[in-house]
Design a protein around this motif. Structure first.
Motif, PDB file in Angstrom:
ATOM      1  N   SER A  54       0.866  -1.175   0.000  1.00 43.19           N
ATOM      2  CA  SER A  54       0.000   0.000   0.000  1.00 43.19           C
ATOM      3  C   SER A  54       0.908   1.232   0.000  1.00 43.19           C
ATOM      4  O   SER A  54       1.522   1.545   1.026  1.00 43.19           O
ATOM      5  CB  SER A  54      -0.899   0.011   1.234  1.00 43.19           C
ATOM      6  N   PRO A  55       1.064   1.875  -1.131  1.00 42.92           N
ATOM      7  CA  PRO A  55       0.307   1.756  -2.375  1.00 42.92           C
ATOM      8  C   PRO A  55       0.706   0.534  -3.202  1.00 42.92           C
ATOM      9  O   PRO A  55       1.734  -0.083  -2.952  1.00 42.92           O
ATOM     10  CB  PRO A  55       0.661   3.047  -3.110  1.00 42.92           C
ATOM     11  N   ILE A  56      -0.138   0.210  -4.179  1.00 38.29           N
ATOM     12  CA  ILE A  56       0.151  -0.872  -5.114  1.00 38.29           C
ATOM     13  C   ILE A  56       1.233  -0.384  -6.072  1.00 38.29           C
ATOM     14  O   ILE A  56       1.034   0.588  -6.800  1.00 38.29           O
ATOM     15  CB  ILE A  56      -1.127  -1.288  -5.867  1.00 38.29           C
ATOM     16  N   ASP A  57       2.396  -1.059  -6.043  1.00 36.35           N
ATOM     17  CA  ASP A  57       3.575  -0.502  -6.709  1.00 36.35           C
ATOM     18  C   ASP A  57       4.413  -1.618  -7.331  1.00 36.35           C
ATOM     19  O   ASP A  57       5.114  -2.344  -6.625  1.00 36.35           O
ATOM     20  CB  ASP A  57       4.410   0.263  -5.674  1.00 36.35           C
ATOM     21  N   PRO A  58       4.369  -1.779  -8.657  1.00 35.43           N
ATOM     22  CA  PRO A  58       5.183  -2.827  -9.299  1.00 35.43           C
ATOM     23  C   PRO A  58       6.675  -2.623  -9.106  1.00 35.43           C
ATOM     24  O   PRO A  58       7.440  -3.594  -9.082  1.00 35.43           O
ATOM     25  CB  PRO A  58       4.784  -2.734 -10.773  1.00 35.43           C
ATOM     26  N   HIS A  59       7.118  -1.369  -8.942  1.00 34.83           N
ATOM     27  CA  HIS A  59       8.538  -1.107  -8.731  1.00 34.83           C
ATOM     28  C   HIS A  59       9.010  -1.696  -7.403  1.00 34.83           C
ATOM     29  O   HIS A  59      10.155  -2.135  -7.280  1.00 34.83           O
ATOM     30  CB  HIS A  59       8.815   0.391  -8.771  1.00 34.83           C
ATOM     31  N   PHE A  60       8.118  -1.721  -6.412  1.00 36.90           N
ATOM     32  CA  PHE A  60       8.465  -2.311  -5.119  1.00 36.90           C
ATOM     33  C   PHE A  60       8.683  -3.811  -5.273  1.00 36.90           C
ATOM     34  O   PHE A  60       9.607  -4.385  -4.685  1.00 36.90           O
ATOM     35  CB  PHE A  60       7.360  -2.019  -4.104  1.00 36.90           C
ATOM     36  N   VAL A  61       7.853  -4.459  -6.082  1.00 42.46           N
ATOM     37  CA  VAL A  61       8.017  -5.897  -6.324  1.00 42.46           C
ATOM     38  C   VAL A  61       9.358  -6.158  -7.017  1.00 42.46           C
ATOM     39  O   VAL A  61      10.101  -7.079  -6.646  1.00 42.46           O
ATOM     40  CB  VAL A  61       6.853  -6.443  -7.165  1.00 42.46           C
ATOM     41  N   ARG A  62       9.682  -5.357  -8.006  1.00 40.30           N
ATOM     42  CA  ARG A  62      10.956  -5.532  -8.706  1.00 40.30           C
ATOM     43  C   ARG A  62      12.134  -5.317  -7.754  1.00 40.30           C
ATOM     44  O   ARG A  62      13.136  -6.056  -7.803  1.00 40.30           O
ATOM     45  CB  ARG A  62      11.060  -4.540  -9.870  1.00 40.30           C
ATOM     46  N   ARG A  63      12.017  -4.321  -6.896  1.00 43.95           N
ATOM     47  CA  ARG A  63      13.089  -4.024  -5.938  1.00 43.95           C
ATOM     48  C   ARG A  63      13.346  -5.245  -5.033  1.00 43.95           C
ATOM     49  O   ARG A  63      14.487  -5.653  -4.821  1.00 43.95           O
ATOM     50  CB  ARG A  63      12.712  -2.809  -5.094  1.00 43.95           C
ATOM     51  N   LEU A  64      12.255  -5.838  -4.509  1.00 47.19           N
ATOM     52  CA  LEU A  64      12.419  -6.996  -3.633  1.00 47.19           C
ATOM     53  C   LEU A  64      12.929  -8.212  -4.399  1.00 47.19           C
ATOM     54  O   LEU A  64      13.695  -9.017  -3.859  1.00 47.19           O
ATOM     55  CB  LEU A  64      11.101  -7.317  -2.940  1.00 47.19           C
ATOM     56  N   ALA A  65      12.523  -8.339  -5.658  1.00 54.14           N
ATOM     57  CA  ALA A  65      13.023  -9.441  -6.477  1.00 54.14           C
ATOM     58  C   ALA A  65      14.529  -9.311  -6.679  1.00 54.14           C
ATOM     59  O   ALA A  65      15.276 -10.306  -6.592  1.00 54.14           O
ATOM     60  CB  ALA A  65      12.301  -9.475  -7.821  1.00 54.14           C
ATOM     61  N   ASP A  66      14.998  -8.108  -6.916  1.00 57.43           N
ATOM     62  CA  ASP A  66      16.425  -7.870  -7.103  1.00 57.43           C
ATOM     63  C   ASP A  66      17.215  -8.208  -5.841  1.00 57.43           C
ATOM     64  O   ASP A  66      18.406  -8.540  -5.925  1.00 57.43           O
ATOM     65  CB  ASP A  66      16.683  -6.410  -7.483  1.00 57.43           C
ATOM     66  N   GLU A  99      -1.120  -4.489 -13.125  1.00 63.18           N
ATOM     67  CA  GLU A  99       0.199  -3.873 -12.979  1.00 63.18           C
ATOM     68  C   GLU A  99       1.155  -4.807 -12.247  1.00 63.18           C
ATOM     69  O   GLU A  99       2.335  -4.921 -12.616  1.00 63.18           O
ATOM     70  CB  GLU A  99       0.090  -2.555 -12.198  1.00 63.18           C
ATOM     71  N   ILE A 100       0.656  -5.464 -11.209  1.00 62.92           N
ATOM     72  CA  ILE A 100       1.501  -6.381 -10.444  1.00 62.92           C
ATOM     73  C   ILE A 100       1.678  -7.691 -11.199  1.00 62.92           C
ATOM     74  O   ILE A 100       2.758  -8.293 -11.186  1.00 62.92           O
ATOM     75  CB  ILE A 100       0.896  -6.630  -9.049  1.00 62.92           C
ATOM     76  N   ARG A 101       0.653  -8.128 -11.903  1.00 69.10           N
ATOM     77  CA  ARG A 101       0.739  -9.381 -12.657  1.00 69.10           C
ATOM     78  C   ARG A 101       1.825  -9.297 -13.732  1.00 69.10           C
ATOM     79  O   ARG A 101       2.433 -10.307 -14.097  1.00 69.10           O
ATOM     80  CB  ARG A 101      -0.631  -9.677 -13.275  1.00 69.10           C
ATOM     81  N   ARG A 102       2.094  -8.102 -14.213  1.00 70.56           N
ATOM     82  CA  ARG A 102       3.114  -7.953 -15.260  1.00 70.56           C
ATOM     83  C   ARG A 102       4.536  -8.101 -14.724  1.00 70.56           C
ATOM     84  O   ARG A 102       5.477  -8.272 -15.517  1.00 70.56           O
ATOM     85  CB  ARG A 102       2.948  -6.597 -15.961  1.00 70.56           C
ATOM     86  N   VAL A 103       4.713  -8.028 -13.410  1.00 72.25           N
ATOM     87  CA  VAL A 103       6.075  -8.089 -12.866  1.00 72.25           C
ATOM     88  C   VAL A 103       6.307  -9.325 -12.000  1.00 72.25           C
ATOM     89  O   VAL A 103       7.387  -9.474 -11.421  1.00 72.25           O
ATOM     90  CB  VAL A 103       6.413  -6.821 -12.055  1.00 72.25           C
ATOM     91  N   THR A 104       5.325 -10.209 -11.887  1.00 70.32           N
ATOM     92  CA  THR A 104       5.512 -11.435 -11.117  1.00 70.32           C
ATOM     93  C   THR A 104       4.604 -12.531 -11.654  1.00 70.32           C
ATOM     94  O   THR A 104       3.512 -12.242 -12.166  1.00 70.32           O
ATOM     95  CB  THR A 104       5.228 -11.204  -9.619  1.00 70.32           C
ATOM     96  N   ASP A 105       5.065 -13.768 -11.533  1.00 66.70           N
ATOM     97  CA  ASP A 105       4.225 -14.898 -11.925  1.00 66.70           C
ATOM     98  C   ASP A 105       3.536 -15.521 -10.718  1.00 66.70           C
ATOM     99  O   ASP A 105       2.894 -16.559 -10.835  1.00 66.70           O
ATOM    100  CB  ASP A 105       5.058 -15.951 -12.659  1.00 66.70           C
ATOM    101  N   LYS A 106       3.644 -14.892  -9.554  1.00 63.12           N
ATOM    102  CA  LYS A 106       3.011 -15.410  -8.344  1.00 63.12           C
ATOM    103  C   LYS A 106       1.552 -14.973  -8.276  1.00 63.12           C
ATOM    104  O   LYS A 106       1.185 -13.922  -8.836  1.00 63.12           O
ATOM    105  CB  LYS A 106       3.763 -14.922  -7.102  1.00 63.12           C
ATOM    106  N   PRO A 107       0.694 -15.761  -7.606  1.00 56.92           N
ATOM    107  CA  PRO A 107      -0.694 -15.331  -7.421  1.00 56.92           C
ATOM    108  C   PRO A 107      -0.762 -13.996  -6.692  1.00 56.92           C
ATOM    109  O   PRO A 107       0.108 -13.673  -5.869  1.00 56.92           O
ATOM    110  CB  PRO A 107      -1.304 -16.455  -6.569  1.00 56.92           C
ATOM    111  N   ILE A 108      -1.807 -13.233  -6.987  1.00 53.23           N
ATOM    112  CA  ILE A 108      -1.990 -11.914  -6.366  1.00 53.23           C
ATOM    113  C   ILE A 108      -3.267 -11.948  -5.541  1.00 53.23           C
ATOM    114  O   ILE A 108      -4.355 -12.220  -6.069  1.00 53.23           O
ATOM    115  CB  ILE A 108      -2.065 -10.811  -7.433  1.00 53.23           C
ATOM    116  N   TRP A 109      -3.115 -11.700  -4.254  1.00 52.82           N
ATOM    117  CA  TRP A 109      -4.250 -11.645  -3.334  1.00 52.82           C
ATOM    118  C   TRP A 109      -4.534 -10.203  -2.957  1.00 52.82           C
ATOM    119  O   TRP A 109      -3.607  -9.397  -2.808  1.00 52.82           O
ATOM    120  CB  TRP A 109      -3.963 -12.437  -2.064  1.00 52.82           C
ATOM    121  N   VAL A 110      -5.810  -9.891  -2.779  1.00 52.36           N
ATOM    122  CA  VAL A 110      -6.212  -8.574  -2.260  1.00 52.36           C
ATOM    123  C   VAL A 110      -6.561  -8.788  -0.797  1.00 52.36           C
ATOM    124  O   VAL A 110      -7.663  -9.210  -0.460  1.00 52.36           O
ATOM    125  CB  VAL A 110      -7.411  -8.009  -3.040  1.00 52.36           C
TER     126      VAL A 110
END
Length: 312
Positions: A54-66, A99-110
């Motif tokens: 929160s907020p929903i942020d694909p860059h945050f997902v990429r950062r943690l993946a890195d 937006e999040i689905r484009r940066v991860t292949d993991k399931p997305i829960w709300v």
């Protein structure tokens, strides 16, 4: 008792993780790696969920993946409140998930979505229906936040308190029920969706609402629940007794439990949003709670056989 565990809550929100201490989320990533490993060792069948963004942020997902953190979670969770705090329209919910689905292949829960009744109870009821229509079928888990309003005598977990103006006071009006337990129009709006759109309800230490909440969720037909066990509370007198009571009461639901909140004396700074001094201690807490409330099947069968033998 637990189908999934969440590692922290809203780690990219200043109200829940201090960015001054950990501006690049290096400490959070390391803690996630340790906690994810510890949880899997305690029970490899438990689903590990990254604390809802929160907020929903694909860059945050990429950062943690890195930083290698995404290898230690099974699900990515998002939180959204477009009618209250987010700068996007409620109709954009599907796009935000994409937006999040484009940066991860993991399931997305709300794991949190909601609408405050601060301005209008009728708007909140409309928001329940609209959110259900937008999200059911697009996310494997959806949790409406929340069942109860936050009591006015308590404090909302946020940064600037009253300085935030109406943004702060909206925290107190997110429930389907008012503080006294009386229903808002949103309760009946929610009822048709209860089986598909679960609830998120945080229970505070020794929360007097627990039993009433369980009865109502049963009556509504709720199947999926999200709640939390506080690492900070684990240092209180009687903590395990309270945790046991809470988890036993919630045993009938498919429960996602969030592990979060740094004990003041174990933080780099004395605050619940601080990165811990020793990240391994948080991982140990996660493992202990999973072993206690969601033991691996083999361990559970052994414990059951022992119990039957002693009963004889």
């Amino acid at each position: 008792m637990i189908e999934a565990v969440k590692i922290w809550n809203e780690p990219n929100n200043k109200s829940h993780w201090d960015p001054i201490i950990d501006p690049e989320w290096d400490l959070f990533a390391a803690m996630t790696r340790l906690a994810g490993t510890a949880i899997k060792e305690a029970n490899p069948d438990i689903t590990r969920v990254l604390g809802g963004m929160s907020p929903i942020d694909p860059h945050f997902v990429r950062r943690l993946a890195d930083k290698g953190a995404m290898e230690h979670v099974d699900v990515v969770a998002v939180h959204g409140f477009p009618l209250d705090w987010n700068l996007w329209m409620i109709d954009e919910w599907p796009a935000k998930i994409d937006e999040i689905r484009r940066v991860t292949d993991k399931p997305i829960w709300v794991t949190e979505c909601g609408v405050s009744s601060f301005g209008s109870e009728e708007v909140q009821a409309w928001g329940v229906k609209k959110t259900a229509e937008l999200l059911i079928g697009r996310a494997p888990r959806i949790h409406w936040y929340s069942l109860y309003d936050l009591p006015r005598a308590w404090e909302a977990t946020t940064r600037h308190k009253e300085a935030e103006g109406s943004s702060y006071y909206r925290h107190f009006s997110m429930g389907l029920l008012r503080e006294d337990g009386s229903p808002k129009p949103a309760l009946e709006a929610y009822r048709p969706y209860a089986a598909d759109m679960g609830l998120c309800q945080w229970f505070h230490f020794q929360d007097h609402r627990l039993d009433d909440a369980v009865r109502l969720m049963d009556e509504l037909g709720v199947r999926h629940l999200r709640t939390g066990l506080s690492w900070a509370d684990s240092f209180r007198d009687g903590a395990l007794d309270w945790f046991d009571r809470q988890m036993e009461a919630l045993d009938r639901f498919d429960t996602t439990v969030t592990f979060c909140f740094t004990p003041e004396h174990r933080g780099i700074e004395p605050h619940h949003t601080s990165a811990p001094q020793v990240a391994e201690e948080f991982a140990e807490f996660c493992a202990e709670m999973v072993a206690r409330y969601a033991p691996r099947r083999a361990d559970a069968r052994i414990a059951e056989r022992r119990s039957l033998r002693y009963d004889r």
